[in-house]
Scaffold this motif. Structure first.
Motif, PDB file in Angstrom:
ATOM      1  N   LEU A 104     -10.244   5.025   4.100  1.00  0.00           N
ATOM      2  CA  LEU A 104      -9.581   3.866   4.719  1.00  0.00           C
ATOM      3  C   LEU A 104      -8.132   4.147   5.081  1.00  0.00           C
ATOM      4  CD1 LEU A 104     -10.725   0.798   2.586  1.00  0.00           C
ATOM      5  CD2 LEU A 104     -11.485   1.451   4.878  1.00  0.00           C
ATOM      6  N   GLY A 105      -7.488   5.012   4.299  1.00  0.00           N
ATOM      7  CA  GLY A 105      -6.065   5.270   4.521  1.00  0.00           C
ATOM      8  C   GLY A 105      -5.183   4.281   3.774  1.00  0.00           C
ATOM      9  N   GLY A 106      -5.743   3.578   2.794  1.00  0.00           N
ATOM     10  CA  GLY A 106      -4.956   2.614   2.012  1.00  0.00           C
ATOM     11  C   GLY A 106      -5.810   1.405   1.679  1.00  0.00           C
ATOM     12  N   ILE A 107      -5.165   0.356   1.187  1.00  0.00           N
ATOM     13  CA  ILE A 107      -5.863  -0.905   0.952  1.00  0.00           C
ATOM     14  C   ILE A 107      -5.006  -2.040   1.521  1.00  0.00           C
ATOM     15  CG2 ILE A 107      -7.406  -0.465  -1.009  1.00  0.00           C
ATOM     16  CD1 ILE A 107      -5.168  -1.070  -2.896  1.00  0.00           C
ATOM     17  N   ASP A 134       3.231  -5.276   1.897  1.00  0.00           N
ATOM     18  CA  ASP A 134       3.727  -3.999   2.414  1.00  0.00           C
ATOM     19  C   ASP A 134       3.444  -3.863   3.912  1.00  0.00           C
ATOM     20  OD1 ASP A 134       4.495  -3.187  -0.192  1.00  0.00           O
ATOM     21  OD2 ASP A 134       2.409  -2.673  -0.608  1.00  0.00           O
ATOM     22  N   GLY A 135       2.982  -4.943   4.517  1.00  0.00           N
ATOM     23  CA  GLY A 135       2.691  -4.895   5.950  1.00  0.00           C
ATOM     24  C   GLY A 135       1.420  -4.140   6.295  1.00  0.00           C
ATOM     25  N   ILE A 136       0.510  -4.001   5.317  1.00  0.00           N
ATOM     26  CA  ILE A 136      -0.750  -3.297   5.597  1.00  0.00           C
ATOM     27  C   ILE A 136      -1.878  -4.307   5.761  1.00  0.00           C
ATOM     28  CG2 ILE A 136      -2.383  -1.542   4.815  1.00  0.00           C
ATOM     29  CD1 ILE A 136      -0.103  -0.280   3.259  1.00  0.00           C
ATOM     30  N   GLY A 137      -2.252  -4.536   7.000  1.00  0.00           N
ATOM     31  CA  GLY A 137      -3.360  -5.427   7.314  1.00  0.00           C
ATOM     32  C   GLY A 137      -4.560  -4.611   7.756  1.00  0.00           C
ATOM     33  N   PRO A 138      -5.642  -5.256   8.154  1.00  0.00           N
ATOM     34  CA  PRO A 138      -6.864  -4.558   8.561  1.00  0.00           C
ATOM     35  C   PRO A 138      -6.613  -3.546   9.680  1.00  0.00           C
ATOM     36  CG  PRO A 138      -7.262  -6.913   8.367  1.00  0.00           C
ATOM     37  CD  PRO A 138      -5.794  -6.719   8.191  1.00  0.00           C
ATOM     38  N   ASP A 139      -5.655  -3.841  10.578  1.00  0.00           N
ATOM     39  CA  ASP A 139      -5.422  -2.946  11.706  1.00  0.00           C
ATOM     40  C   ASP A 139      -4.793  -1.625  11.290  1.00  0.00           C
ATOM     41  OD1 ASP A 139      -6.453  -4.946  13.219  1.00  0.00           O
ATOM     42  OD2 ASP A 139      -4.509  -5.671  13.968  1.00  0.00           O
TER      43      ASP A 139
END
Lengths: 208, 208
Positions: free
Chosen positions: B108-111, B116-121
């Motif tokens: 995935l490259g993360g969760i 932290d500004g990490i959304g599905p995109d």
């Protein structure tokens, strides 16, 4: 560990050759390099490569050097009558980092250790003799390991240089600043009492 | 630290950019490289450089790869109906090293982590959907962090993939083999009792 990339595996393999680096730590470093920009990695490999191919050893003191003479020997501001005799270049870095010593160095490359096959010929002792003979050195400060081998080396060198009537000293041994007496080893504590100093010699070291 | 060589200083500087490496450790590594043959150092820098410039990310699973597809996706012996969803390539290496899993992966490259500004995109979720839709995947094994973010990511993906009627599982959580109950955290211990298994499911893992 099983990698699905030969490129990663090779890089991890190379890192694990470094001291104290196991496979897991090596992998962490490799993955960090993978996250870095290509230019940053080029700057990393470039610095390592230039270091290994470009480094020389100072013709006078055997310290690492970027040229024929190291920065310390080439510096006209250093006191040329004092030479601090050390085992390795790490010792030079440690003493330089105190910013308290302004003399020169002489890197022996080790200490006498007959069991490991290290005799006087394996160390930079001949060049030390020439320096003392030819360059107006008046004091040698012996900063070697406080072990039997270190002491043997100090005595050996002192005997070799006896004809030159220079002052030979060793660095002070004792309880470290901030060190607590109850945790000091018996030998150090016993010697720090035997070699106690008059109070006027009790100066605090300045700087970092 | 004060070095008397710019070449050494630069190399130490570069090494201290790596994670967990301070100046002293960096110096130890640099001095080790200095003791190594020039060829060995060239092999070190070469491997690092080839790794950074040559590495690709697998078009299917986003694992690191020496070519367009990684060794795992390219291996005809792997079970293509199972896909283990992980956060990073480190997880792939960890699971591969157990030699117990024969399916494919999806990195995935993360969760999901809105703070932290990490959304599905920001994650490789669209390609996971395509794989499930187009390639006969029947089971997704979610091997994400046992945190709120990890659980959120599992639920998000499960909801996205609901139309495809595949089996979605998560790796077992519980007391580690060899782990002692008294040292387990309360959450793990409580859940390992709540999710207890019938004795016939109690199998020991083979291999290393």
């Amino acid at each position: 560990m099983i990698f699905s990339s030969k490129l990663i595996e090779d890089a991890v393999q190379e890192f694990s050759k470094l001291p104290g680096i196991g496979k897991k730590t090596a992998l962490r470093m490799v993955l960090q390099l993978l996250r870095m920009d290509k230019q940053e990695v080029d700057s990393f490999t470039g610095a390592v490569s230039r270091m290994r191919h470009g480094i020389q050893f100072c013709a006078d003191c055997h310290n690492v050097s970027d040229g024929v003479k190291c920065d310390i020997c080439a510096n006209p501001g250093r006191n040329r009558s004092q030479v601090c005799v050390v085992e390795t270049i790490r010792d030079v870095i440690a003493i330089e980092s105190t910013q308290q010593y302004s003399g020169l160095y002489h890197v022996l490359g080790g200490i006498l250790s007959p069991l490991d096959g290290i005799g006087p010929d394996q160390l930079n002792i001949t060049t030390l003799q020439s320096r003392v003979k030819d360059t107006g050195v008046t004091e040698l400060i012996m900063a070697l390991s406080p072990t039997i081998e270190g002491d043997t080396t100090v005595y050996y060198i002192a005997r070799q240089l006896a004809p030159f009537k220079i002052n030979i000293t060793t660095i002070a041994r004792g309880i470290a600043f901030g060190g607590e007496l109850e945790y000091a080893d018996e030998m150090t504590l016993a010697r720090s009492i035997a070699k106690r100093l008059p109070i006027e010699n009790y100066v605090t070291v300045q700087g970092k």
